[in-house]
Enzyme design. Structure first.
Site, PDB file in Angstrom:
ATOM      1  N   TYR A 203     -39.144 -28.015  33.122  1.00 49.50           N
ATOM      2  CA  TYR A 203     -38.167 -29.114  33.011  1.00 49.50           C
ATOM      3  C   TYR A 203     -38.462 -30.182  34.081  1.00 49.50           C
ATOM      4  O   TYR A 203     -38.519 -31.379  33.774  1.00 49.50           O
ATOM      5  CB  TYR A 203     -36.740 -28.578  33.176  1.00 49.50           C
ATOM      6  CG  TYR A 203     -35.679 -29.658  33.166  1.00 49.50           C
ATOM      7  CD1 TYR A 203     -35.462 -30.448  32.037  1.00 49.50           C
ATOM      8  CD2 TYR A 203     -34.895 -29.903  34.294  1.00 49.50           C
ATOM      9  CE1 TYR A 203     -34.495 -31.446  32.029  1.00 49.50           C
ATOM     10  CE2 TYR A 203     -33.923 -30.901  34.289  1.00 49.50           C
ATOM     11  CZ  TYR A 203     -33.725 -31.667  33.163  1.00 49.50           C
ATOM     12  OH  TYR A 203     -32.774 -32.658  33.165  1.00 49.50           O
ATOM     13  N   LYS A 207     -39.502 -34.155  33.665  1.00 50.09           N
ATOM     14  CA  LYS A 207     -38.682 -35.248  34.191  1.00 50.09           C
ATOM     15  C   LYS A 207     -39.483 -36.111  35.175  1.00 50.09           C
ATOM     16  O   LYS A 207     -39.282 -37.316  35.251  1.00 50.09           O
ATOM     17  CB  LYS A 207     -37.412 -34.680  34.839  1.00 50.09           C
ATOM     18  CG  LYS A 207     -36.439 -34.139  33.802  1.00 50.09           C
ATOM     19  CD  LYS A 207     -35.817 -35.281  33.007  1.00 50.09           C
ATOM     20  CE  LYS A 207     -35.492 -34.985  31.592  1.00 50.09           C
ATOM     21  NZ  LYS A 207     -34.909 -36.088  30.842  1.00 50.09           N
TER      22      LYS A 207
HETATM   23  N1  LIG Z   1     -26.270 -33.596  32.616  1.00 54.58           N
HETATM   24  C1  LIG Z   1     -26.944 -33.681  33.752  1.00 54.58           C
HETATM   25  O1  LIG Z   1     -26.451 -33.293  34.815  1.00 54.58           O
HETATM   26  C2  LIG Z   1     -28.305 -34.283  33.770  1.00 54.58           C
HETATM   27  C3  LIG Z   1     -28.983 -34.301  34.992  1.00 54.58           C
HETATM   28  C4  LIG Z   1     -30.239 -34.854  35.040  1.00 54.58           C
HETATM   29  C5  LIG Z   1     -30.800 -35.409  33.910  1.00 54.58           C
HETATM   30  N2  LIG Z   1     -30.132 -35.366  32.738  1.00 54.58           N
HETATM   31  C6  LIG Z   1     -30.769 -35.970  31.549  1.00 54.58           C
HETATM   32  O2  LIG Z   1     -29.857 -36.811  30.896  1.00 54.58           O
HETATM   33  C7  LIG Z   1     -30.192 -36.909  29.503  1.00 54.58           C
HETATM   34  C8  LIG Z   1     -28.950 -36.695  28.668  1.00 54.58           C
HETATM   35  O3  LIG Z   1     -28.515 -35.374  28.867  1.00 54.58           O
HETATM   36  P1  LIG Z   1     -26.994 -34.895  28.766  1.00 54.58           P
HETATM   37  O4  LIG Z   1     -26.656 -34.337  30.078  1.00 54.58           O
HETATM   38  O5  LIG Z   1     -26.151 -35.955  28.184  1.00 54.58           O
HETATM   39  O6  LIG Z   1     -27.205 -33.662  27.778  1.00 54.58           O
HETATM   40  P2  LIG Z   1     -26.724 -33.385  26.278  1.00 54.58           P
HETATM   41  O7  LIG Z   1     -25.256 -33.537  26.148  1.00 54.58           O
HETATM   42  O8  LIG Z   1     -27.346 -32.075  25.960  1.00 54.58           O
HETATM   43  O9  LIG Z   1     -27.388 -34.547  25.432  1.00 54.58           O
HETATM   44  C9  LIG Z   1     -28.732 -34.524  25.110  1.00 54.58           C
HETATM   45  C10 LIG Z   1     -28.926 -35.341  23.856  1.00 54.58           C
HETATM   46  O10 LIG Z   1     -30.325 -35.336  23.537  1.00 54.58           O
HETATM   47  C11 LIG Z   1     -30.434 -34.968  22.166  1.00 54.58           C
HETATM   48  N3  LIG Z   1     -31.681 -34.286  21.883  1.00 54.58           N
HETATM   49  C12 LIG Z   1     -32.108 -33.108  22.393  1.00 54.58           C
HETATM   50  N4  LIG Z   1     -33.271 -32.775  21.826  1.00 54.58           N
HETATM   51  C13 LIG Z   1     -33.566 -33.737  20.937  1.00 54.58           C
HETATM   52  C14 LIG Z   1     -34.613 -33.936  20.015  1.00 54.58           C
HETATM   53  N5  LIG Z   1     -35.614 -33.049  19.899  1.00 54.58           N
HETATM   54  N6  LIG Z   1     -34.608 -35.034  19.245  1.00 54.58           N
HETATM   55  C15 LIG Z   1     -33.612 -35.923  19.336  1.00 54.58           C
HETATM   56  N7  LIG Z   1     -32.566 -35.796  20.172  1.00 54.58           N
HETATM   57  C16 LIG Z   1     -32.546 -34.705  20.954  1.00 54.58           C
HETATM   58  C17 LIG Z   1     -29.266 -34.030  21.914  1.00 54.58           C
HETATM   59  O11 LIG Z   1     -29.055 -33.902  20.511  1.00 54.58           O
HETATM   60  P3  LIG Z   1     -28.336 -32.589  19.882  1.00 54.58           P
HETATM   61  O12 LIG Z   1     -26.861 -32.826  20.063  1.00 54.58           O
HETATM   62  O13 LIG Z   1     -28.785 -32.625  18.459  1.00 54.58           O
HETATM   63  O14 LIG Z   1     -28.821 -31.412  20.663  1.00 54.58           O
HETATM   64  C18 LIG Z   1     -28.177 -34.761  22.650  1.00 54.58           C
HETATM   65  O15 LIG Z   1     -27.666 -35.815  21.873  1.00 54.58           O
HETATM   66  C19 LIG Z   1     -31.290 -35.860  29.268  1.00 54.58           C
HETATM   67  O16 LIG Z   1     -32.553 -36.499  29.257  1.00 54.58           O
HETATM   68  C20 LIG Z   1     -31.185 -34.955  30.495  1.00 54.58           C
HETATM   69  O17 LIG Z   1     -32.407 -34.325  30.828  1.00 54.58           O
HETATM   70  C21 LIG Z   1     -28.892 -34.809  32.642  1.00 54.58           C
END
Ligand SMILES: NC(=O)c1ccc[n+]([C@@H]2O[C@H](COP(=O)([O-])OP(=O)(O)OC[C@H]3O[C@@H](n4cnc5c(N)ncnc54)[C@H](OP(=O)(O)O)[C@@H]3O)[C@@H](O)[C@H]2O)c1
Length: 332
Positions: A203, A207
């Site tokens: 992961y 990133k």
């Molecule tokens: N939350 C945190 O603390 C955090 C920290 C650091 C970085 N991030 C980054 O922030 C971004 C958003 O994450 P989030 O926290 O909002 O998580 P999340 O709620 O899991 O949202 C992720 C989104 O990406 C979509 N996705 C996953 N795999 C995909 C694929 N193969 N094709 C198209 N869409 C896909 C998911 O769709 P589905 O609903 O269909 O699964 C969901 O809409 C990510 O890049 C994550 O790595 C998050």
């Protein structure tokens, strides 16, 4: 390698200075947010729509996307904005050209692309449809191809809007400060059969890869007035954390913020007038400010060998080009 200060400033960020109150009308602008149906992306789409923008919510599950669109529309019934769905699987390169073709059939401009969608903590050994390590495939290769295919419309849009009006935002993670290997990414690990079996490592590498791609894109588009930056959205309540072992979840719970806070980080990078072309390739922190002390070894990766760097970012960009070249020109 990572400083305590870097961890603390990301875990306990200062108040956001760029929120929905600071965003003017977005009527007439067109945005694309991958992974917009949940978590941070959902909050980004909601705010853009509330400001009258035309927002494309791109994801892999039409049912989830349509439900999310209906939910957002029902909370902002007076908005002149539009939300539309686009279907793509970032973990399957073959689905991306048709998604871009669908977008281009409807729009002649694209102001901001948020490469937000991604996966975290998938079991070791998981691979994308094309056999790449799953997180490299979904978090780097898919967004890379999407961005490449959208580049012509981004460049066209940049000609008709003020400098730095067109942007590409790469959603990375603060985890790279703590967990990414030296240089951010080990090119030898990208080959099938050489993937690490450590899911946190994979992961973090993906990133770090997002930041390398943001920087390489900047080298290509800054001269056209386009901004390309990477960011850590913050530590937020989202689905990714459900896959952590229970004791890690228990430890982290008090440090997690609401997803809208991550949306503020992403909106700052995508819309704030504070962000200029000179910032291209930089790494932003929650809730919208520049990293005060990025890792020196990753900064070396961003620099070309001719500038005294290691050239890792350039090599990763070329690797992404090689892996995705069979999908360029399809569907457009
Ligand atoms: N939350 C945190 O603390 C955090 C920290 C650091 C970085 N991030 C980054 O922030 C971004 C958003 O994450 P989030 O926290 O909002 O998580 P999340 O709620 O899991 O949202 C992720 C989104 O990406 C979509 N996705 C996953 N795999 C995909 C694929 N193969 N094709 C198209 N869409 C896909 C998911 O769709 P589905 O609903 O269909 O699964 C969901 O809409 C990510 O890049 C994550 O790595 C998050």
């Amino acid at each position: 390698m990572a400083s305590l200060g870097s961890f603390l400033t990301q875990a306990f960020p200062p108040s956001p200075q760029f929120t929905e109150k600071d965003i003017p009308s977005q009527v007439g602008k067109v945005f694309l947010v991958t992974g917009g149906n949940s978590g941070i992306g959902y909050e980004v789409v909601k705010i853009l729509y509330s400001k009258g923008g035309t927002v494309y919510m791109a994801g892999r599950n039409p049912g989830k996307i349509n439900a999310a669109i209906e939910a957002i529309k029902s909370t902002h019934t007076a908005s002149p904005g539009r939300i539309k769905s686009l279907i793509l699987d970032l973990g399957d390169l073959s689905t991306i050209p048709s998604c871009v073709a669908d977008f281009l059939a409807q729009e002649t401009r694209l102001d901001v692309l948020w490469n937000n969608g991604g996966i975290a903590q998938v079991p070791a050994g998981s691979v994308s449809a094309q056999g790449h390590e799953a997180q490299i495939g979904t978090n780097c290769l898919g967004p890379f191809l999407l961005t490449q295919l959208l580049l012509p419309v981004l460049l066209r849009t940049a000609k008709s809007v003020p400098t730095a009006g067109v942007r590409v935002v790469w959603v990375s993670s603060g985890v790279i400060d703590l967990k990414a290997p030296p240089g951010g990414l080990l090119l030898d690990e990208l080959a099938p059969g050489h993937h690490s079996q450590d899911k946190m490592h994979n992961y973090s590498v993906s990133k770090a890869g997002d930041w390398l791609l943001a920087s390489e894109l900047d080298k290509r588009v800054r001269k056209h007035g386009i901004v390309s930056v990477a960011l850590s959205p913050g530590q937020l309540k989202a689905k990714g954390f459900d896959r952590l072992p229970w004791h890690q979840r228990w430890l982290m719970k008090p440090l997690l913020h609401e997803p809208i806070m991550g949306a503020y980080t992403e909106l700052w990078a995508g819309l704030s007038p504070e962000v200029t072309c000179a910032d291209g390739g930089r790494f932003a922190l929650p809730w919208g400010r520049w990293h005060p002390s990025p890792r020196k070894d990753i900064l070396e990766s961003l620099k070309a060998k001719t500038e005294g760097g290691t050239g890792v970012a350039a090599e990763f960009w070329h690797w992404c080009e090689e892996q995705s070249k069979g999908y360029v020109g399809l569907g457009n």
